[in-house]
Scaffold this active site. Sequence first.
Site: not given
Length: 141
Positions: A29-30, A85, A91-92, A98-100
């Site tokens: 993640d950036i 999300n 909160h998307q 995508h999964f964090h």
Amino acid sequence: MPSIFDKILSGEIDCHRVYEDDHTLAFLDIAPLAPGHTLVIPKEAREHLHQLSDEAAAALGRALPRVARAVLAATGAEHYNVLQNNGESAHQAVPHVHFHVIPRLGDQGLGIQWNSGKLEDAEGILKRMHTALTTDESPSR
Ligand code: AMP
């Protein structure tokens, strides 16, 4: 319009690649909540989790524990959150599933406000969910 993750998948935008197979890609993640915060995405372009084909969903299921093990090994974290999300109000920000995978490292990690309530009308919601499940058809590619 292609999302930023579509552009990462096509190679138009660079990423720090963690893992890749035929159906999934994982990259750092950036703007990480903790070092090692990784995103795992399907190559299938869908905005929300429930829109995924069984094939894409199964591949994510296989990739997630593998990526989680890499995150733990690389960071020394013992605990972590997997967050996914769907929708702006949930909160998307990027409209591609995508999964964090977020390690907990001291104070760094996912902050959660968990406003729990009381289970009410379980029978009503169960009935509606069971009906939905009986008629469920998995989205195809
Ligand atoms: P969400 O709020 O669940 O949609 O999270 C989107 C995540 O994507 C955020 O954690 C962002 O930091 C991350 N993100 C956005 N653009 C990029 C990028 N180009 N490379 C890596 N991560 C990104």
